[in-house]
Design a protein around this motif. Structure first.
Motif, PDB file in Angstrom:
ATOM      1  N   PHE A   1      31.615  41.344  61.019  1.00 38.79           N
ATOM      2  CA  PHE A   1      30.191  41.213  61.340  1.00 38.79           C
ATOM      3  C   PHE A   1      29.789  42.177  62.446  1.00 38.79           C
ATOM      4  CE2 PHE A   1      29.832  36.541  59.863  1.00 38.79           C
ATOM      5  CZ  PHE A   1      29.288  36.928  58.648  1.00 38.79           C
ATOM      6  N   GLN A   2      30.627  42.275  63.469  1.00 39.03           N
ATOM      7  CA  GLN A   2      30.305  43.123  64.619  1.00 39.03           C
ATOM      8  C   GLN A   2      30.331  44.603  64.272  1.00 39.03           C
ATOM      9  OE1 GLN A   2      33.246  41.618  67.365  1.00 39.03           O
ATOM     10  NE2 GLN A   2      31.741  40.321  68.391  1.00 39.03           N
ATOM     11  N   THR A   3      31.131  44.981  63.291  1.00 41.69           N
ATOM     12  CA  THR A   3      31.253  46.399  62.964  1.00 41.69           C
ATOM     13  C   THR A   3      30.507  46.804  61.699  1.00 41.69           C
ATOM     14  OG1 THR A   3      33.311  46.028  61.742  1.00 41.69           O
ATOM     15  CG2 THR A   3      33.491  46.566  64.089  1.00 41.69           C
TER      16      THR A   3
ATOM     17  N   LYS B   1      34.449  37.668  62.076  1.00 42.91           N
ATOM     18  CA  LYS B   1      33.675  37.989  63.279  1.00 42.91           C
ATOM     19  C   LYS B   1      33.718  39.486  63.570  1.00 42.91           C
ATOM     20  CE  LYS B   1      33.592  37.101  68.235  1.00 42.91           C
ATOM     21  NZ  LYS B   1      34.363  38.036  68.998  1.00 42.91           N
ATOM     22  N   THR B   2      34.896  40.061  63.467  1.00 47.47           N
ATOM     23  CA  THR B   2      35.047  41.500  63.707  1.00 47.47           C
ATOM     24  C   THR B   2      34.287  42.310  62.660  1.00 47.47           C
ATOM     25  OG1 THR B   2      37.212  41.099  64.683  1.00 47.47           O
ATOM     26  CG2 THR B   2      36.725  43.353  64.007  1.00 47.47           C
TER      27      THR B   2
END
Length: 90
Positions: free
Chosen positions: A56-58, A53-54
């Protein structure tokens, strides 16, 4: 998802550790053991998803010529392949 993993493991451990007497009460030590193991299982099961998730966000923020992740399973396998299993628990 965290709660589902935690309470499923916790209930399974409680039933395994329960006394065979009629009360099915757990001792303090057995409760602590069940809760600790359930917490560990939750961390082991969900931490790789938080890493993905992290990432994907970055992935749009980071500079460089990195190839973006295409999906969750692809990200999990790519991280495991490129960084090893330890990369999923950073």
């Amino acid at each position: 998802m965290n709660g589902q993993v935690y309470f499923t493991v916790y209930e399974q451990l409680k039933s395994m550790l329960a006394s065979s007497e009629g009360s099915h009460q757990l001792s303090l030590g057995a409760n602590v053991m069940a809760a600790s193991c359930a917490g560990a299982a939750t961390t082991i099961a969900t931490n790789p998803l938080w890493v993905v998730k992290t990432r994907f966000q970055t992935q749009g923020v980071r500079a460089g010529a990195t190839i973006p992740y295409k999906g969750t399973v692809a990200a999990l396998t790519r991280i495991a392949h490129e960084e090893g299993i330890r990369g999923l628990y950073r």
